[in-house]
Design a protein around this motif. Sequence first.
Motif, short mmCIF file in Angstrom:
data_model
loop_
_atom_site.label_atom_id
_atom_site.label_comp_id
_atom_site.label_asym_id
_atom_site.label_seq_id
_atom_site.Cartn_x
_atom_site.Cartn_y
_atom_site.Cartn_z
N PRO A 1 -14.62 3.56 -1.34
CA PRO A 1 -13.31 3.63 -0.67
C PRO A 1 -13.11 2.44 0.26
O PRO A 1 -14.08 1.82 0.70
N ARG A 2 -11.87 2.16 0.59
CA ARG A 2 -11.57 1.01 1.45
C ARG A 2 -12.02 1.24 2.89
O ARG A 2 -12.26 0.27 3.62
N ASP B 1 -10.88 9.14 -7.02
CA ASP B 1 -10.82 7.89 -6.27
C ASP B 1 -9.95 8.11 -5.03
O ASP B 1 -9.01 8.91 -5.03
N HIS B 2 -10.27 7.39 -3.95
CA HIS B 2 -9.56 7.60 -2.69
C HIS B 2 -9.65 6.35 -1.85
O HIS B 2 -10.52 5.50 -2.05
N ASP B 3 -8.75 6.23 -0.88
CA ASP B 3 -8.75 5.09 0.02
C ASP B 3 -9.70 5.27 1.21
O ASP B 3 -10.31 4.31 1.67
N LEU C 1 -5.56 -1.18 7.54
CA LEU C 1 -5.51 -1.29 6.08
C LEU C 1 -4.19 -1.92 5.63
O LEU C 1 -4.17 -2.74 4.70
N MET D 1 0.85 -1.20 0.00
CA MET D 1 0.00 0.00 0.00
C MET D 1 0.88 1.24 0.00
O MET D 1 1.73 1.42 0.87
N PRO E 1 -1.59 6.44 1.59
CA PRO E 1 -3.05 6.38 1.53
C PRO E 1 -3.65 7.75 1.20
O PRO E 1 -3.18 8.79 1.67
#
Length: 325
Positions: A114-115, A63-65, A310, A1, A4
């Motif tokens: 998003p995550r 887009d984003h986490d 995460l 990752m 973030p």
Amino acid sequence: MGQPTFIDLFAGIGGMRLGFTQAGGCCVFSSEWNKFAQITYEANFGEVPAGDITQIASEEIPDHDILLAGFPCQPFSIAGVSKHNALGIHHGFQHPTQGNLFFEIARILNDKRPRAFLLENVKNLQSHDRGRTFQRIQQILNDLGYYIYYQVINAVHFVPQHRERIFIVGFREPLEFTFPQLPIQQHSVKDILEPSVDAKYTLSNHLWQYLQNYAEKHRARGNGFGYGLVDLEGVTRTLSARYYKDGSEILIPQENKNPRRLTPRECARLMGFPDSFKIVASDTRAYQQFGNSVVVPLVKVIADEILKSLKQGKLLKQTRQLTLF
């Protein structure tokens, strides 16, 4: 990752952003409708947040986490409910403007996936409408496929202020997560005071007498309403957005003088903002902005735990129950 990324919704003056940036995150989008908060945000982060989130299509959001949102709390707060009842205005989800903003969060979660997310609101969100409001929020987040954790945390562990807020953390995957262990409270009001303060912050004789009379009147009725004269070795009441009106909830005693209000810089410190944070608004606006913000070091430690979950990617052993206490 890699690093973030996150978006900062209902951004205010950027308290959530500061906490997540300190934890290593990178902000890729922000939204805040209040023009005065936008000015403060730009002064500190070099960008003007996009405006009204209800007018921003999901396709316009990168887009984003992680999604961050300290969504408007007044419809759910004890003071907000009382005020709206008195005015004959619906509160909670039925509030004509603010209550429905949670659904904008749900829309973006559904469209952008998003995550993880972090939501913040007043403690009273849990009990509003006999718990039905919070149950509905949980159900919506569960229906979107997110595994959620929540906890009411008092910021007194990080700053000399009693400030209880509920934090809701969600993950798209069934990840293990634990809210941070809270340090022993070692802060006192004297630690955040400026050494020299302008006389304009001292209460006038008229206002000080009014506050004393008001407190005495309610004391005689058996009520607890009244000003809050601070013990400098202790902590304050909750700083609210109404502090600009008379400062009565947090008054600093002065020798041979009437008490005084906190200065805007002292309010910033009470919320855990660094002294490098630029205060560019009038005193009135600054009081509102800090009273509406979040305690930065508390957000930072929650951000640390979210990012750890995460990164580690440990899955829950039991995933039938989506809503975790």
